[in-house]
Motif scaffolding. Structure first.
Motif, PDB file in Angstrom:
ATOM      1  N   PRO A   1       0.816  -1.223   0.000  1.00  0.00           N
ATOM      2  CA  PRO A   1       0.000   0.000   0.000  1.00  0.00           C
ATOM      3  C   PRO A   1       0.849   1.272   0.000  1.00  0.00           C
ATOM      4  O   PRO A   1       0.401   2.312  -0.476  1.00  0.00           O
ATOM      5  CB  PRO A   1      -0.818  -0.105   1.294  1.00  0.00           C
TER       6      PRO A   1
ATOM      7  N   LEU B   1       1.321   2.962  -3.424  1.00  0.00           N
ATOM      8  CA  LEU B   1       0.224   3.686  -4.069  1.00  0.00           C
ATOM      9  C   LEU B   1       0.340   5.165  -3.711  1.00  0.00           C
ATOM     10  O   LEU B   1       0.547   5.519  -2.551  1.00  0.00           O
ATOM     11  CB  LEU B   1      -1.127   3.119  -3.619  1.00  0.00           C
ATOM     12  N   ASP B   2       0.259   6.002  -4.696  1.00  0.00           N
ATOM     13  CA  ASP B   2       0.338   7.463  -4.519  1.00  0.00           C
ATOM     14  C   ASP B   2       1.711   7.945  -4.028  1.00  0.00           C
ATOM     15  O   ASP B   2       1.851   9.081  -3.613  1.00  0.00           O
ATOM     16  CB  ASP B   2      -0.738   7.981  -3.545  1.00  0.00           C
ATOM     17  N   LYS B   3       2.721   7.084  -4.022  1.00  0.00           N
ATOM     18  CA  LYS B   3       4.031   7.510  -3.522  1.00  0.00           C
ATOM     19  C   LYS B   3       4.677   8.526  -4.467  1.00  0.00           C
ATOM     20  O   LYS B   3       5.147   9.566  -4.043  1.00  0.00           O
ATOM     21  CB  LYS B   3       4.965   6.303  -3.354  1.00  0.00           C
TER      22      LYS B   3
END
Ligand SMILES: Cc1ncc(C[n+]2csc(CCOP(=O)(O)OP(=O)(O)O)c2C)c(N)n1
Lengths: 556, 104
Positions: free
Chosen positions: A304, A307-309
């Protein structure tokens, strides 16, 4: 029925119960109780490396070809510090590794005892998790858990530091724990895969972007099926090469810094990017703000935190890739996407991957292609790090997941030879080829002796440009041609070194028919070093200059 | 007197993070190591065991930063972290500690 065993004997028994049949390592005082117990095992074979870093990479080679956790051992102090690079490498490439180190006895920890280092502290940032074992009893929990952590979710290295007196402590055991294995990943949220499928179905110019997670998840076939069903042109990261055969009509090969120009240009045009098990590494994305500027992103990853890192996902799905693909596939409609596929073909015709001189076995691309022509898809390919690595990534026809072992995240010179030995030990029926450079091979040259001792079927292709090619290239292009510390003045005689280590060696420079000589050397069983001089002024092209956007490639 | 000067608090937005962890040596290093490797300063730390549960609770006071959501995800991945919660700077946990932190 209970039995009384020492911590060392327990460690070996727990490894046996894990199904471990081969370990690799290097002994020393603080791990001798475990070595003593290992010597008594009738089940586990120990492969003696010639340097702990070599042992770490041999274990990595085993783990990378099998997908299962592999074990390496080292003593305390310098043994442990020598392992660090291989552990860090496993962390960045998500390789399941269980490293076991000896430590000074508990009472001496913190006294600067002989060969004491804070192995636990040193390995915190480079492991997925680490343990300092404080009693023999604890081994029953820690060892299965280490395997579970290494294999679950996003795989990674786990270190177990065992003080010598814990190894010698005897306790009575009446019950053994279950071996630790990968925990099932949480189920994919169907609602999200349905939204993702709808987005794919309605997209005009979608691209599939596969990362190493696809290999780790064993989801290559499903990824190819998705690409085929929805006609998704597909790019792969360095770590994902082999997930889709390079000559598949939808394959656009590797993206990013040394991808083909048409591949990077296509990414600029896509309106939907489906990232699967990929982490938007800077070598893949180039300048992030200009990566796929017109695309919505679907990002599927088991971790997780990915994600969006780097890029915000329009739909982020935390899931095992295989599970997500299983749910996605039935919801994705058959679609031929003629316009988009034609557009990709046009780009490809205009800006193809160029492999100049590929017919000449004395050129870098020609050598790689000739080696490939001597082998079928069952061969395993490892590389070291440098120009040769990128050329192989560009030119070798990789067609199978786990066919390709390379140090991606850490980019560690010295990876290639020991990783090849590990691969050959794990899968002795295959031919393993290691492409290396004259810089990289020296970083773990001592493992040639291990290769000889184990008589592994490893062919080392040494692409000798008498320089640190990639450094040479950077200095030429970006440092005003001020070549410094990148050209070797003294060169060892690699043929003699190989022979001195007990392995066969041939020099392609001397061969009147290099193709035939290569074929013969590759077909012969056992380890062999194949030396070939190449031109030091050759560059890895095309190339995205550091900090530039992928569309702004230079060369070829 | 409060641990954090109210004016200062207005100047820099703060966050307070509450982390339940297994109580054993090394856990604190794992948690704060994630901050230090990013040169992300931790302004305040409080940690005590939680009853007899075998757990400890770590409270961190940090400056707001765009990296914080990513940091929280990374902390959450640590094996010894049970739960992590983010609070606003108005949380009272660090409030009454001011008198321990006066310069002499
Ligand atoms: C352990 C390590 N040290 C330094 C580097 C930096 N580096 C990257 S490529 C390279 C040159 C590699 O030379 P060689 O193995 O001869 O390969 P070539 O580029 O010539 O093909 C260097 C020094 C690295 N990647 N790894």
């Amino acid at each position: 029925m209970s039995e009384t065993l020492t911590g060392a004997q327990m460690t070996v028994r727990l490894l046996e119960r894990q199904g471990i049949r081969i370990v690799t390592g290097y002994p020393g005082g603080a791990i001798l109780p475990i070595y003593d117990a290992l010597g008594q095992s009738t089940v586990i074979r120990h492969v003696l490396a010639r340097h702990e870093q070599g042992a770490g990479f041999i274990a990595q080679g085993m783990a990378r070809v099998s997908g299962l956790p592999a074990v390496c051992l080292a003593s305390s102090g310098p043994g442990a510090t020598n392992l660090l690079t291989a552990i860090a490498d496993a962390k960045l490439d998500s390789i399941p590794l269980v490293a076991i180190t000896g430590q000074v006895p508990r009472a001496m920890i913190g006294t600067d005892a002989f060969q004491e280092v804070d192995t636990y502290g040193l390995t915190i940032p480079i492991t997925k998790h680490n343990f300092l074992v404080t009693s023999a009893e604890e081994l029953l929990e820690v060892i299965p858990r280490a395997f579970q952590i290494a294999a679950s979710g996003r795989p990674g290295p786990v270190l177990i530091d065992i003080p010598k007196d814990v190894q010698t402590q005897a306790i009575e055991i009446s019950h053994w724990p279950e071996p630790g294995g990968a925990l099932p990943a949480p189920a994919t949220i169907t609602e999200l895969t349905e939204q993702a499928a709808a987005l794919i179905n309605s997209a005009a110019r979608p691209l599939l972007y596969l990362g190493g997670g696809v290999i780790h998840s064993g989801a290559s076939a499903a990824a190819v099926e998705l690409a085929e069903k929805s006609s998704l042109p597909t790019v792969m990261t360095l770590m994902a090469l082999g997930a889709m055969p390079v000559d598949h009509p939808l394959s656009m090969g590797m993206l990013g810094m040394h991808g083909a120009r048409y591949t990077n240009l296509a990414l600029d045009e896509c309106d939907l990017l489906i990232a699967i098990g990929a982490r938007f590494d800077d070598r893949a994305t180039g300048k992030v703000a200009q990566f796929c500027p017109n695309a919505k992103i679907i990002h599927i990853d088991i971790d997780p935190a990915e994600l969006d890192k780097i890029k915000t996902a329009f739909i982020g799905i935390q899931s095992d890739v295989q599970d997500a693909l299983n749910k996605l596939l039935p919801a994705v409609k058959q679609n031929s996407r003629k316009n988009w596929v034609d557009r990709i073909q046009t780009l490809k015709n205009q800006f193809p991957m160029q492999l100049p001189d590929a017919d000449n076995p004395r050129s870098h691309f020609g050598l790689i292609r000739t080696v490939a022509a001597c082998l079928d898809d069952s061969a395993i390919i490892t590389t070291d790090v440098g120009q040769h690595q990128m050329w192989v990534a560009q030119a070798y026809p990789l067609r199978r997941p786990r066919q390709w072992l390379t140090s991606g995240g850490l980019g560690t010179m010295g990876f290639g030879v020991p990783a090849a030995i590990g691969a050959a030990i794990a899968e002795p029926e295959r031919t393993v080829v290691c492409f290396t450079g004259d810089g990289s091979i020296l970083m773990n040259i001592q493992e040639l002796v291990t290769a000889a001792e184990e008589n592994v079927n490893v062919k080392i292709i040494l692409m000798n440009n008498a320089s640190l090619g990639l450094v040479h290239q950077q200095q030429t292009l970006f440092y005003g041609e001020r070549l410094f510390a990148s050209q070797f003045k003294a060169m060892p005689d690699f043929i003699k070194i190989a022979q001195g280590c007990g392995i066969q060696a041939i020099d392609l420079d001397q061969a009147s028919n290099p193709c035939a000589t290569l074929m013969e050397a590759i077909s012969r069983q056992g380890p062999c070093l194949i030396h070939a001089s190449i031109d030091a002024t050759q560059k890895v092209y095309p190339m995205v200059p550091p900090g530039a956007a992928n569309r702004d490639m230079i060369g070829a | 007197m409060n641990a954090i000067n109210r004016q200062e608090e207005q100047a820099i937005a703060r966050s307070i993070i509450e982390i339940d962890v297994n109580n054993h040596p090394g856990v604190m290093s794992h948690v704060v190591g994630l901050f230090s490797r990013r040169t992300y300063n931790v302004e305040g730390i409080l940690c005590l065991p939680v009853g007899q549960s075998g757990l400890s609770r770590i409270w961190l006071l940090v400056n707001e930063d765009q990296r914080l959501p990513q940091m929280i995800k990374q902390v959450e991945k640590l094996e010894d972290v049970i739960t992590i919660r983010r609070h606003n700077a108005d949380h009272t946990v660090f409030r009454d500690l001011g008198h321990f932190f006066q310069s002499s």
